[in-house]
Scaffold this motif. Sequence first.
Motif, PDB file in Angstrom:
ATOM      1  N   GLN A 146       0.898  -1.244  -0.010  1.00  0.00           N
ATOM      2  CA  GLN A 146       0.104  -0.054   0.277  1.00  0.00           C
ATOM      3  C   GLN A 146       0.893   0.919   0.128  1.00  0.00           C
ATOM      4  O   GLN A 146       0.286   2.385   0.097  1.00  0.00           O
ATOM      5  N   SER A 147       2.130   1.081  -0.102  1.00  0.00           N
ATOM      6  CA  SER A 147       2.740   2.352  -0.091  1.00  0.00           C
ATOM      7  C   SER A 147       2.660   3.297  -1.104  1.00  0.00           C
ATOM      8  O   SER A 147       2.415   2.874  -2.299  1.00  0.00           O
ATOM      9  N   LYS A 148       2.985   4.529  -1.017  1.00  0.00           N
ATOM     10  CA  LYS A 148       2.871   5.430  -2.121  1.00  0.00           C
ATOM     11  C   LYS A 148       3.977   5.949  -2.826  1.00  0.00           C
ATOM     12  O   LYS A 148       4.166   6.756  -3.659  1.00  0.00           O
ATOM     13  N   GLU A 149       5.152   5.021  -2.415  1.00  0.00           N
ATOM     14  CA  GLU A 149       6.476   5.382  -3.001  1.00  0.00           C
ATOM     15  C   GLU A 149       6.501   4.565  -4.436  1.00  0.00           C
ATOM     16  O   GLU A 149       5.594   3.931  -4.709  1.00  0.00           O
ATOM     17  N   PRO A 150       7.299   5.168  -5.244  1.00  0.00           N
ATOM     18  CA  PRO A 150       7.377   4.591  -6.793  1.00  0.00           C
ATOM     19  C   PRO A 150       7.790   3.253  -6.761  1.00  0.00           C
ATOM     20  O   PRO A 150       8.451   2.880  -5.763  1.00  0.00           O
ATOM     21  N   ILE A 151       7.341   2.389  -7.773  1.00  0.00           N
ATOM     22  CA  ILE A 151       7.927   1.100  -8.023  1.00  0.00           C
ATOM     23  C   ILE A 151       9.420   1.186  -8.638  1.00  0.00           C
ATOM     24  O   ILE A 151       9.361   1.914  -9.890  1.00  0.00           O
ATOM     25  N   ARG A 152      10.274   0.915  -8.099  1.00  0.00           N
ATOM     26  CA  ARG A 152      11.518   1.202  -8.637  1.00  0.00           C
ATOM     27  C   ARG A 152      12.080   0.194  -9.327  1.00  0.00           C
ATOM     28  O   ARG A 152      12.380  -1.106  -8.706  1.00  0.00           O
TER      29      ARG A 152
ATOM     30  N   GLY B 158      13.294   2.601 -25.063  1.00  0.00           N
ATOM     31  CA  GLY B 158      11.984   1.832 -24.987  1.00  0.00           C
ATOM     32  C   GLY B 158      11.587   1.706 -23.563  1.00  0.00           C
ATOM     33  O   GLY B 158      10.409   1.913 -23.373  1.00  0.00           O
ATOM     34  N   ALA B 159      12.451   1.556 -22.482  1.00  0.00           N
ATOM     35  CA  ALA B 159      12.050   1.596 -21.158  1.00  0.00           C
ATOM     36  C   ALA B 159      11.678   2.921 -20.682  1.00  0.00           C
ATOM     37  O   ALA B 159      10.606   2.984 -19.840  1.00  0.00           O
ATOM     38  N   GLN B 160      12.197   3.881 -21.167  1.00  0.00           N
ATOM     39  CA  GLN B 160      11.697   5.356 -21.077  1.00  0.00           C
ATOM     40  C   GLN B 160      10.333   5.482 -21.433  1.00  0.00           C
ATOM     41  O   GLN B 160       9.561   6.081 -20.642  1.00  0.00           O
ATOM     42  N   LEU B 161      10.305   5.209 -22.719  1.00  0.00           N
ATOM     43  CA  LEU B 161       8.907   5.393 -23.301  1.00  0.00           C
ATOM     44  C   LEU B 161       7.823   4.647 -22.455  1.00  0.00           C
ATOM     45  O   LEU B 161       6.715   5.241 -22.114  1.00  0.00           O
ATOM     46  N   ALA B 162       8.163   3.496 -22.298  1.00  0.00           N
ATOM     47  CA  ALA B 162       6.979   2.614 -21.502  1.00  0.00           C
ATOM     48  C   ALA B 162       6.873   3.284 -19.790  1.00  0.00           C
ATOM     49  O   ALA B 162       5.611   3.231 -19.415  1.00  0.00           O
ATOM     50  N   MET B 163       7.823   3.697 -19.249  1.00  0.00           N
ATOM     51  CA  MET B 163       7.543   4.347 -17.930  1.00  0.00           C
ATOM     52  C   MET B 163       6.610   5.705 -18.194  1.00  0.00           C
ATOM     53  O   MET B 163       5.790   5.606 -17.518  1.00  0.00           O
ATOM     54  N   GLU B 164       6.956   6.557 -19.229  1.00  0.00           N
ATOM     55  CA  GLU B 164       6.244   7.613 -19.377  1.00  0.00           C
ATOM     56  C   GLU B 164       4.980   7.180 -19.798  1.00  0.00           C
ATOM     57  O   GLU B 164       3.861   8.010 -19.286  1.00  0.00           O
ATOM     58  N   GLU B 165       4.491   6.326 -20.473  1.00  0.00           N
ATOM     59  CA  GLU B 165       3.181   5.875 -20.917  1.00  0.00           C
ATOM     60  C   GLU B 165       2.361   5.225 -19.727  1.00  0.00           C
ATOM     61  O   GLU B 165       1.230   5.646 -19.209  1.00  0.00           O
ATOM     62  N   LEU B 166       3.144   4.547 -18.728  1.00  0.00           N
ATOM     63  CA  LEU B 166       2.563   4.054 -17.504  1.00  0.00           C
ATOM     64  C   LEU B 166       2.012   4.992 -16.740  1.00  0.00           C
ATOM     65  O   LEU B 166       0.932   5.044 -16.010  1.00  0.00           O
ATOM     66  N   ASN B 167       2.977   5.810 -16.588  1.00  0.00           N
ATOM     67  CA  ASN B 167       2.842   7.084 -15.288  1.00  0.00           C
ATOM     68  C   ASN B 167       1.941   8.024 -15.769  1.00  0.00           C
ATOM     69  O   ASN B 167       1.141   8.532 -14.866  1.00  0.00           O
ATOM     70  N   ALA B 168       1.755   8.021 -17.185  1.00  0.00           N
ATOM     71  CA  ALA B 168       0.576   9.154 -17.764  1.00  0.00           C
ATOM     72  C   ALA B 168      -0.718   8.556 -17.434  1.00  0.00           C
ATOM     73  O   ALA B 168      -1.732   9.363 -17.164  1.00  0.00           O
ATOM     74  N   LYS B 169      -0.935   7.176 -17.170  1.00  0.00           N
ATOM     75  CA  LYS B 169      -2.139   6.630 -16.798  1.00  0.00           C
ATOM     76  C   LYS B 169      -2.277   6.114 -15.364  1.00  0.00           C
ATOM     77  O   LYS B 169      -3.111   5.542 -14.867  1.00  0.00           O
ATOM     78  N   GLY B 170      -1.290   6.682 -14.608  1.00  0.00           N
ATOM     79  CA  GLY B 170      -1.441   6.617 -13.007  1.00  0.00           C
ATOM     80  C   GLY B 170      -0.376   5.561 -12.723  1.00  0.00           C
ATOM     81  O   GLY B 170      -0.493   5.269 -11.419  1.00  0.00           O
ATOM     82  N   GLY B 171       0.451   5.048 -13.418  1.00  0.00           N
ATOM     83  CA  GLY B 171       1.443   4.031 -12.689  1.00  0.00           C
ATOM     84  C   GLY B 171       0.753   2.742 -12.839  1.00  0.00           C
ATOM     85  O   GLY B 171      -0.156   2.544 -13.333  1.00  0.00           O
TER      86      GLY B 171
ATOM     87  N   MET C 287      -1.028   0.093 -10.167  1.00  0.00           N
ATOM     88  CA  MET C 287      -1.906  -0.114  -8.618  1.00  0.00           C
ATOM     89  C   MET C 287      -1.452   1.057  -8.013  1.00  0.00           C
ATOM     90  O   MET C 287      -1.358   1.085  -6.818  1.00  0.00           O
ATOM     91  N   GLY C 288      -1.814   2.317  -8.759  1.00  0.00           N
ATOM     92  CA  GLY C 288      -1.725   3.487  -7.983  1.00  0.00           C
ATOM     93  C   GLY C 288      -0.528   4.126  -7.693  1.00  0.00           C
ATOM     94  O   GLY C 288      -0.236   4.977  -7.205  1.00  0.00           O
ATOM     95  N   ARG C 289       0.636   3.558  -8.194  1.00  0.00           N
ATOM     96  CA  ARG C 289       2.136   3.718  -7.760  1.00  0.00           C
ATOM     97  C   ARG C 289       2.759   3.898  -9.176  1.00  0.00           C
ATOM     98  O   ARG C 289       2.487   3.633 -10.190  1.00  0.00           O
ATOM     99  N   LYS C 290       3.687   5.247  -9.033  1.00  0.00           N
ATOM    100  CA  LYS C 290       4.369   5.774 -10.286  1.00  0.00           C
ATOM    101  C   LYS C 290       5.501   4.459 -10.476  1.00  0.00           C
ATOM    102  O   LYS C 290       5.849   3.823  -9.600  1.00  0.00           O
ATOM    103  N   ILE C 291       6.022   4.594 -11.640  1.00  0.00           N
ATOM    104  CA  ILE C 291       7.213   3.625 -12.112  1.00  0.00           C
ATOM    105  C   ILE C 291       8.452   4.518 -12.198  1.00  0.00           C
ATOM    106  O   ILE C 291       8.143   5.392 -12.887  1.00  0.00           O
ATOM    107  N   GLU C 292       9.534   4.174 -11.750  1.00  0.00           N
ATOM    108  CA  GLU C 292      10.761   4.642 -11.679  1.00  0.00           C
ATOM    109  C   GLU C 292      11.752   3.985 -12.016  1.00  0.00           C
ATOM    110  O   GLU C 292      12.050   2.796 -11.471  1.00  0.00           O
ATOM    111  N   VAL C 293      12.385   4.064 -13.434  1.00  0.00           N
ATOM    112  CA  VAL C 293      13.649   3.145 -14.088  1.00  0.00           C
ATOM    113  C   VAL C 293      14.662   3.767 -13.509  1.00  0.00           C
ATOM    114  O   VAL C 293      15.096   4.839 -13.906  1.00  0.00           O
TER     115      VAL C 293
END
Length: 271
Positions: A26-32, A53-66, A68-74
Amino acid sequence: MHRREFLTTATAGATLVVFPAVLRAQSKEPIRIGFPLPLTGTFAAIAADMQKGAQLAMEELNAKGGAMGRKIEVLFRDDELKPAVGAQRTKELIENQKVDFVVGGLAAHVQMAINEQTKAAKKLYISVSQSDEISAKPDTSPLTFHEALNPTITSRAMATYGMQNLGKKWWIVYADYAWGKQNNAVFTAAITKLGGTILGSTPYPLGKPEFSAHLPKIQAAKPDVIYAVTPGADNVPFLKQAISFGLKKDAKIAQPLHFLYYTKEGGAEVF
């Protein structure tokens, strides 16, 4: 359901089953996500493309809310195409950056070192390199996954096609590290089983594509086909040297992998 939706749902479901702590928390920390890859050296162009490719995927996922509610950080790290560096970068990502899991290891020998670190830390690892060893004992683990082709798949397919369409007598040139050695072994066994002949082989140090001393011996053996397991940036100088020496007039050249980056670098005359 569209293919992309299915793959997204299936992947998310598999991750939840295998590694529930990452996404269920339930953490609000990003998924690293730690991503060691060879941004310098022989595979730099391929690694740079993976990074984009990984940066693009991260940006697309985060634009949709990440997820399970958590941002993605690569977090990208240059493993310099060296196992010791790859291991150290992975350890730093796990211990200092607290990554939830690790993806990467483009070079077969480096991924083995990365996997040792992730196994010890009980972290999920998804390898992006071609390897037979990563999926076999003692290197695999319940948290080790391998998404790429492997040398067995690649070289068996090449041997079957080659014997049917290219010739019966072969010479192998291969980079002397895990991926090259595995392809050499698999291809030799496959060609022999199919009734062909391996006239000889030439191992060379990865990242040091100097073949002038070997080309006369290869030419003298008169192979029908040269199997060039010369990955990444090594491929262009091999082809240029082979063509300059006249090998392309005497034999066909077959390769297990082909990348657009190096086609552009070598040009139409080479390829």
